[in-house]
Write an enzyme that holds these catalytic residues in place. Sequence first.
Site, PDB file in Angstrom:
ATOM      1  N   LYS A  18     -55.691 -61.484  10.296  1.00 28.11           N
ATOM      2  CA  LYS A  18     -56.470 -61.836   9.105  1.00 28.11           C
ATOM      3  C   LYS A  18     -55.735 -61.430   7.827  1.00 28.11           C
ATOM      4  O   LYS A  18     -55.257 -60.303   7.700  1.00 28.11           O
ATOM      5  CB  LYS A  18     -57.827 -61.134   9.173  1.00 28.11           C
ATOM      6  N   CYS A  21     -62.662 -65.627   9.227  1.00 22.04           N
ATOM      7  CA  CYS A  21     -63.737 -65.352   8.271  1.00 22.04           C
ATOM      8  C   CYS A  21     -63.311 -65.526   6.810  1.00 22.04           C
ATOM      9  O   CYS A  21     -63.168 -66.632   6.325  1.00 22.04           O
ATOM     10  CB  CYS A  21     -64.300 -63.962   8.527  1.00 22.04           C
ATOM     11  N   GLU A  50     -65.317 -63.500  15.330  1.00 16.47           N
ATOM     12  CA  GLU A  50     -64.423 -62.447  14.837  1.00 16.47           C
ATOM     13  C   GLU A  50     -64.714 -61.119  15.537  1.00 16.47           C
ATOM     14  O   GLU A  50     -65.873 -60.720  15.696  1.00 16.47           O
ATOM     15  CB  GLU A  50     -64.655 -62.314  13.327  1.00 16.47           C
TER      16      GLU A  50
END
Length: 580
Positions: free
Chosen positions: A110, A146, A44
């Site tokens: 994200k 994540c 990430e």
Amino acid sequence: MRRLRLALAQINVTVGDLAGNSEKIVEWTQMARKAGADVVAFPELVITGYPPEDLLLKPAFVKENLKYLDVVASKTKGIVSIVGFVDKQVGIHNALAVIHDGDVKAIYRKMYLPNYGVFDEKRYFEPGTECLVFSIDGINVGVNICEDIWHPDGPAKTEVVSGGAEIVINISSSPYHAGKGEMRERMLVTRAMDNAACVGYVNLVGGQDELLFDGRSLIIDQKGNIKARALTFEEELLISDIDVDDIFRARLHDPRVREKKPGVSSGEEKLAFVKLDQEIQFPKPATPPQIHESLPLVEEIYKGLVLGTRDYVRKNGFRKVVLGLSGGIDSSLTAVISVDALGKANVLGVFLPSQFTSSESAEDTHELCSRLGIELITIPITDILEKCKQSLDPVFRGHEENITEENLQARIRGTLLMAISNKFGHLVFSTGNKSELSTGYCTLYGDMVGGFAVIKDVPKELVYSLAGMRNKNGSPIPERVLTKVPSAELKPNQKDEDTLPPYPVLDPILEFYIEKDMSLAEITSMGYDEATVKAVIDMVDRSEYKRRQGPLGIKISPRAFGKDRRLPITNRFRERIQSE
């Protein structure tokens, strides 16, 4: 047979080093391609480093990061690369790019932005609104970032149910604390089994200020079996071949993947599907299985402290460090970690004895340095202390000596260490532990001085465990240091227990109060003496101002001082058992 070779590039990058990080991405992409990988995934925000914090508020930083994404893309050929970066639309996004044949073919943003513990992503990012699946030679791969995969009904489920993803790749920069690796692995195993999908999880490795990233990247098959596990706290290119036909067969027997719950993976969510023009060639030269065993917890923590120390020093441009040595366990452990991290030539020990320093402490300090092979400077402070007392005598006359004179010794030592730092450019390491810092059993502008506190988040009992574990390999710490009664040696016959409860009692109380936010009544109900608990809580609460002014140090617990725990200094709230 449908197969795909997946590579996870678990690398150590530096926040803000856009050029260096990008160069490393290209280098490891080429390594993956040479190893026959069809897809390589990076952590990430790998281009910017993680976490970039308020650099994200600088438009020039965001613009440069996009420029380097194009640089990386232009040098990526013959393989699909998944690279974390900062995307810019109306706002900015924590994003990943799917790169193929020199171009960015798709972008995923994200969706779940963590805003707890050390995370502050809602301060910077807009959440994404669209899931992403790409197809390579008929194999569907979902991607997310994540926090997204920690949610059972999050993007991974949508990508599997609505997008037909057979493999889900999660790129992550998941900060370490002791025991988190096992917890994270259990979650990923569950996610793989629930979705009947192979999960590839790539995590960042390295130190960034007080944060550690442990790596431990994973490839898990649809049955929850670990197919590959990377090293802990080391860079590694983790590679595994995935049999996609096995996933298809498993799904024929698992109707859960075909079930669409109302509002969850029902096909109503936004989902982009991108087809990449690349054939997968098999057979390929075999890749040996890479399933590294988890480390014992104390060894894991020690390895993390070494890496965090090395990265903080090196990434901030220092070469050598200096630390005060007292003959005690804390400074001895800090010295050993420093040598393991930086090499003996880059560690300078300074012994600063007063009239209260025992001969045993002097002997143990010299023996420690001899075993480690580090340089030791001795600067007695007795005369300096007396001169200070004489200078203060007109002001202090008529008042008995107390903790003021004890703290004066610590502050003299701090001043001398900082003088050495200024003269030679060495970074000063503070040597205090979490038990002392929690209770304020430390001297502001004295033993707290320094640019970095290696064992700041390590309770006293764990200090002994770490030292004992390390002593099984070469015995760098003299045995007497491990067995003698802890003492600050600031007055005759002084012991830590004159001021603090015994550490086997103190450390659990601190854990309950600081890390678990348990109340006075809850801790007392576990069998701890009420007066002792109240005294400890009072010491913790009164010492917030000290902690706020001390150096940062490596986080190894679920809740460390600093980013994790943010209490006001001006604060009249106190726990009272009567209020429960």
